[in-house]
Design a protein around this motif. Structure first.
Motif, short mmCIF file in Angstrom:
data_model
loop_
_atom_site.label_atom_id
_atom_site.label_comp_id
_atom_site.label_asym_id
_atom_site.label_seq_id
_atom_site.Cartn_x
_atom_site.Cartn_y
_atom_site.Cartn_z
N PRO A 1 0.72 -1.23 -0.04
CA PRO A 1 -0.18 -0.15 -0.10
C PRO A 1 0.98 1.34 0.12
O PRO A 1 0.32 2.31 -0.17
N THR A 2 2.12 1.02 0.25
CA THR A 2 3.16 2.10 0.24
C THR A 2 4.00 2.12 -0.90
O THR A 2 4.64 1.13 -1.01
N GLN A 3 4.17 3.36 -1.72
CA GLN A 3 5.38 3.34 -2.72
C GLN A 3 6.18 4.29 -2.33
O GLN A 3 5.84 5.42 -1.96
N LEU A 4 7.25 4.03 -2.65
CA LEU A 4 8.48 5.10 -2.46
C LEU A 4 9.44 5.09 -3.47
O LEU A 4 10.01 4.10 -3.97
N GLY A 5 9.67 6.25 -4.27
CA GLY A 5 10.44 6.06 -5.38
C GLY A 5 11.60 7.38 -5.16
O GLY A 5 11.14 8.31 -4.89
N LEU A 6 12.62 7.19 -5.79
CA LEU A 6 13.80 8.32 -5.70
C LEU A 6 14.50 8.44 -7.15
O LEU A 6 14.81 7.30 -7.97
N THR A 7 14.74 9.63 -7.61
CA THR A 7 15.43 9.82 -9.06
C THR A 7 16.27 11.08 -8.85
O THR A 7 15.99 11.78 -8.20
N PHE A 8 17.30 11.14 -9.52
CA PHE A 8 18.33 11.94 -9.47
C PHE A 8 19.16 11.94 -10.70
O PHE A 8 19.32 10.99 -11.31
N GLY A 9 19.71 13.14 -11.05
CA GLY A 9 20.67 13.11 -12.28
C GLY A 9 21.28 14.45 -12.50
O GLY A 9 20.89 15.36 -11.70
N ALA A 10 22.00 14.61 -13.62
CA ALA A 10 22.54 15.81 -13.98
C ALA A 10 22.31 16.08 -15.38
O ALA A 10 22.04 15.29 -16.25
N GLY A 11 22.64 17.35 -15.56
CA GLY A 11 22.01 17.93 -17.14
C GLY A 11 22.33 19.30 -17.18
O GLY A 11 23.27 19.89 -16.52
N TYR A 12 21.96 19.90 -18.43
CA TYR A 12 22.16 21.35 -18.61
C TYR A 12 20.92 21.92 -19.29
O TYR A 12 20.18 21.47 -20.15
N ARG A 13 20.67 22.99 -18.36
CA ARG A 13 19.52 23.65 -18.80
C ARG A 13 19.60 24.82 -20.01
O ARG A 13 20.79 25.57 -20.02
N LEU A 14 18.77 24.53 -21.02
CA LEU A 14 19.18 25.22 -22.24
C LEU A 14 17.99 26.57 -22.31
O LEU A 14 18.86 27.69 -22.54
N ALA A 15 16.86 26.63 -21.60
CA ALA A 15 16.07 27.85 -21.51
C ALA A 15 15.64 27.87 -19.99
O ALA A 15 14.96 26.78 -19.57
N PRO A 16 15.62 28.98 -19.47
CA PRO A 16 14.71 29.18 -18.16
C PRO A 16 13.30 29.03 -18.09
O PRO A 16 12.73 29.71 -19.38
N LEU A 17 12.79 28.98 -17.20
CA LEU A 17 11.16 29.39 -17.10
C LEU A 17 10.29 28.73 -18.15
O LEU A 17 9.11 29.04 -18.36
N HIS A 18 10.69 27.59 -18.41
CA HIS A 18 9.90 26.50 -19.44
C HIS A 18 9.34 25.46 -18.70
O HIS A 18 8.43 24.94 -19.22
N ASP A 19 10.21 25.13 -17.69
CA ASP A 19 9.35 24.19 -16.73
C ASP A 19 10.03 24.48 -15.28
O ASP A 19 10.65 25.55 -15.02
N ASP A 20 9.56 23.77 -14.28
CA ASP A 20 10.13 24.01 -12.91
C ASP A 20 11.54 23.58 -12.80
O ASP A 20 12.26 22.58 -13.22
N GLY A 21 12.29 24.84 -12.52
CA GLY A 21 13.58 24.94 -12.08
C GLY A 21 14.23 26.42 -12.05
O GLY A 21 13.45 27.16 -11.72
N ILE A 22 15.59 26.31 -12.02
CA ILE A 22 16.03 27.60 -11.66
C ILE A 22 15.96 28.42 -12.93
O ILE A 22 15.47 27.92 -14.03
N ASN A 23 16.34 29.78 -12.92
CA ASN A 23 15.87 30.87 -13.61
C ASN A 23 17.05 31.38 -14.31
O ASN A 23 17.16 32.63 -14.80
N ARG A 24 17.89 30.28 -14.73
CA ARG A 24 18.97 30.74 -15.67
C ARG A 24 19.72 29.46 -16.42
O ARG A 24 19.47 28.36 -15.86
N PRO A 25 20.19 29.49 -17.72
CA PRO A 25 20.86 28.24 -18.25
C PRO A 25 22.00 27.75 -17.68
O PRO A 25 22.80 28.88 -16.97
N GLY A 26 22.34 26.77 -17.87
CA GLY A 26 23.70 26.22 -17.51
C GLY A 26 23.69 24.89 -16.96
O GLY A 26 22.53 24.12 -17.05
N ALA A 27 24.64 24.31 -16.31
CA ALA A 27 24.69 23.01 -15.58
C ALA A 27 23.89 22.98 -14.41
O ALA A 27 24.06 23.73 -13.69
N VAL A 28 23.18 21.74 -14.24
CA VAL A 28 22.24 21.72 -13.14
C VAL A 28 22.07 20.44 -12.45
O VAL A 28 22.46 19.50 -13.23
N PHE A 29 21.79 20.05 -11.40
CA PHE A 29 21.66 19.02 -10.74
C PHE A 29 20.27 18.81 -10.31
O PHE A 29 19.57 19.59 -9.75
N ARG A 30 19.52 17.70 -10.61
CA ARG A 30 18.07 17.46 -10.24
C ARG A 30 17.84 16.23 -9.58
O ARG A 30 18.62 15.20 -9.64
#
Length: 225
Positions: free
Chosen positions: A121-150
């Protein structure tokens, strides 16, 4: 001698007798001069000498008698569905881990996910990774392009037979900024095809130390067809 004479008569051409005279009528004379016109038309589909061919043809060979004891034994064939149970078949288990590389209009990167709890009855999941943001304010995230950790945490709990509560926490960090989104959801089956969905989300963005925060909520009654 008689047999030779009979064969000669059978093989000889048909002799046409002289035609009698029918006065001086040219039409009667023309018909009488050609005996073929005086013959009746034959509408039969069988040849006139077929009875001779059947009489002279050899009798068909008699099928040999088969002893039932000489026949090979019948194989025991099992039809589909006649078995009481099928053993040795197991559905392949799905992996609890997932790896993927992704790209879209606003971010590229890679992520790794693991489902710690998923069968109860209980579900628990974890996801993480690294990437590069191309454009800000297009989805949930920081407000500047560059390397990010999620990173992302998903928690779900079944409440009885009709309700389910879930919580999701998303984090993205890069260039000294941190974005956090927390969303809580409660789904309740009201009646057959009717479902009540409630959603509440809070967004926090450090934005270089200045910081900003926003919240939103929704309540929906959905009818499934």
């Amino acid at each position: 001698m008689l047999g030779a004479i009979g064969l000669a008569l059978l093989g000889a051409p048909l002799v046409t007798l002289p035609t009698p005279a029918f006065g001086g009528d040219p039409t009667l004379i023309a018909i009488a001069s050609d005996p073929a016109r005086m013959r009746l038309y034959c509408l039969s589909t069988r040849c006139g000498d077929e009875e001779w061919r059947l009489a002279l043809a050899p009798p068909p060979a008699k099928a040999p008698d088969i002893d039932p004891l000489d026949l090979p034994p019948l194989r025991n064939v099992q039809l589909p569905g006649s078995q009481r149970r099928v053993g040795g078949i197991r559905a392949p288990a799905t992996s609890r881990e997932s790896r993927a590389m992704y790209s879209n209009d606003y971010r590229i990167g890679t992520r790794y996910g693991v489902q710690a709890l998923r069968d109860g009855p209980t579900q628990l999941g974890l996801t993480f990774g690294a990437g590069y943001r191309l454009a800000p304010l297009h989805d949930d995230g920081i407000n500047r392009p560059g390397a990010v950790f999620r990173g992302e945490l998903n928690l779900g709990q079944k409440l009885g037979d009709r309700a389910r509560w879930s919580q999701r926490v998303q984090v993205e960090s890069g260039h000294g900024d941190t974005f956090v989104k927390q969303s809580v959801r409660l789904d309740v089956d009201v009646w057959r095809n009717w479902k009540l969905e409630t959603d509440f989300a809070i967004r926090h963005d450090s934005n270089g130390g200045g910081g900003s925060e926003s919240a939103e909520s929704s309540i929906e009654l959905i009818r499934r067809f």
